[in-house]
Design an enzyme around this catalytic site. Structure first.
Site, PDB file in Angstrom:
ATOM      1  N   GLN A  94     -10.274 -26.370  -1.126  1.00  0.00           N
ATOM      2  CA  GLN A  94      -9.108 -25.932  -1.906  1.00  0.00           C
ATOM      3  C   GLN A  94      -9.357 -26.232  -3.382  1.00  0.00           C
ATOM      4  O   GLN A  94      -9.748 -27.346  -3.756  1.00  0.00           O
ATOM      5  CB  GLN A  94      -7.839 -26.658  -1.433  1.00  0.00           C
ATOM      6  CG  GLN A  94      -6.589 -26.128  -2.123  1.00  0.00           C
ATOM      7  CD  GLN A  94      -5.289 -26.713  -1.577  1.00  0.00           C
ATOM      8  OE1 GLN A  94      -5.294 -27.590  -0.704  1.00  0.00           O
ATOM      9  NE2 GLN A  94      -4.168 -26.233  -2.101  1.00  0.00           N
ATOM     10  N   HIS A 100      -1.619 -21.318  -0.435  1.00  0.00           N
ATOM     11  CA  HIS A 100      -1.884 -19.881  -0.356  1.00  0.00           C
ATOM     12  C   HIS A 100      -2.676 -19.583   0.900  1.00  0.00           C
ATOM     13  O   HIS A 100      -3.454 -20.403   1.365  1.00  0.00           O
ATOM     14  CB  HIS A 100      -2.640 -19.384  -1.596  1.00  0.00           C
ATOM     15  CG  HIS A 100      -3.872 -20.180  -1.903  1.00  0.00           C
ATOM     16  ND1 HIS A 100      -3.814 -21.412  -2.512  1.00  0.00           N
ATOM     17  CD2 HIS A 100      -5.184 -19.935  -1.660  1.00  0.00           C
ATOM     18  CE1 HIS A 100      -5.047 -21.883  -2.642  1.00  0.00           C
ATOM     19  NE2 HIS A 100      -5.892 -21.022  -2.131  1.00  0.00           N
TER      20      HIS A 100
HETATM   21  P1  5GP Z   1      -8.802 -22.039  -2.679  1.00  0.00           P
HETATM   22  O1  5GP Z   1     -10.237 -22.336  -3.015  1.00  0.00           O
HETATM   23  O2  5GP Z   1      -7.858 -22.958  -3.411  1.00  0.00           O
HETATM   24  O3  5GP Z   1      -8.514 -21.982  -1.211  1.00  0.00           O
HETATM   25  O4  5GP Z   1      -8.544 -20.571  -3.185  1.00  0.00           O
HETATM   26  C1  5GP Z   1      -8.260 -20.267  -4.513  1.00  0.00           C
HETATM   27  C2  5GP Z   1      -8.609 -18.815  -4.694  1.00  0.00           C
HETATM   28  O5  5GP Z   1      -8.035 -18.396  -5.905  1.00  0.00           O
HETATM   29  C3  5GP Z   1     -10.117 -18.554  -4.795  1.00  0.00           C
HETATM   30  O6  5GP Z   1     -10.503 -17.655  -3.773  1.00  0.00           O
HETATM   31  C4  5GP Z   1     -10.283 -17.972  -6.189  1.00  0.00           C
HETATM   32  O7  5GP Z   1     -11.252 -16.935  -6.256  1.00  0.00           O
HETATM   33  C5  5GP Z   1      -8.893 -17.478  -6.511  1.00  0.00           C
HETATM   34  N1  5GP Z   1      -8.587 -17.495  -7.927  1.00  0.00           N
HETATM   35  C6  5GP Z   1      -8.862 -18.476  -8.813  1.00  0.00           C
HETATM   36  N2  5GP Z   1      -8.405 -18.159 -10.041  1.00  0.00           N
HETATM   37  C7  5GP Z   1      -7.823 -16.937  -9.917  1.00  0.00           C
HETATM   38  C8  5GP Z   1      -7.155 -16.073 -10.856  1.00  0.00           C
HETATM   39  O8  5GP Z   1      -6.998 -16.357 -12.045  1.00  0.00           O
HETATM   40  N3  5GP Z   1      -6.683 -14.886 -10.364  1.00  0.00           N
HETATM   41  C9  5GP Z   1      -6.822 -14.549  -9.050  1.00  0.00           C
HETATM   42  N4  5GP Z   1      -6.323 -13.357  -8.683  1.00  0.00           N
HETATM   43  N5  5GP Z   1      -7.434 -15.330  -8.147  1.00  0.00           N
HETATM   44  C10 5GP Z   1      -7.932 -16.521  -8.570  1.00  0.00           C
END
Ligand code: 5GP
Length: 116
Positions: A94, A100
């Protein structure tokens, strides 16, 4: 007051994003760095940091996210094969601490595999 998360800034239109869907509970955007041909994020407006921070008060919200994920998959035409992922905690990958769901589709997922 806690600093706003990246996703709260997107919800408030302070940062641009490709928004596919939104309602009173959640927003759905395209992931900026897609890991599959379809990679969208379903984000509750409520900034719950991690899934494990959700409480019994969030039960209806969590249920509605699951149902919305199914609706969005149908709308995107991927409802026959998609993967839903929630990363909980930095050790699980994360990076944005605002709950999300990742909705991924359009590539071969290894059978029974967990990677994307
Ligand atoms: P996590 O790694 O927290 O599970 O997922 C975060 C997700 O947010 C990642 O897949 C990353 O690519 C996406 N993400 C990060 N910054 C942004 C952004 O500014 N805009 C969008 N649309 N996605 C983002």
């Amino acid at each position: 007051m806690a600093e706003e998360t990246l996703f709260t800034k997107i919800i408030k239109r302070e940062i641009p994003a490709d928004i596919l869907y939104e309602d009173e509970d959640c927003i759905c955007i395209k992931d900026i760095a897609p890991q599959a041909p379809t990679h969208v994020l379903l984000i509750p407006r409520k900034p719950i940091p991690r899934l494990c921070d959700a409480s019994a008060d969030d039960q209806a919200l969590l249920g509605s996210l699951m149902l919305r994920a199914g609706d969005i998959a149908r709308q995107l035409g991927i409802d026959e094969a998609y993967r839903l992922i929630i990363n909980n905690g930095a050790g699980a990958g994360q990076t944005v601490f605002h709950l999300h769901l990742h909705l991924l589709a359009g590539k071969e997922f290894s059978e029974g595999g967990m990677g994307f």
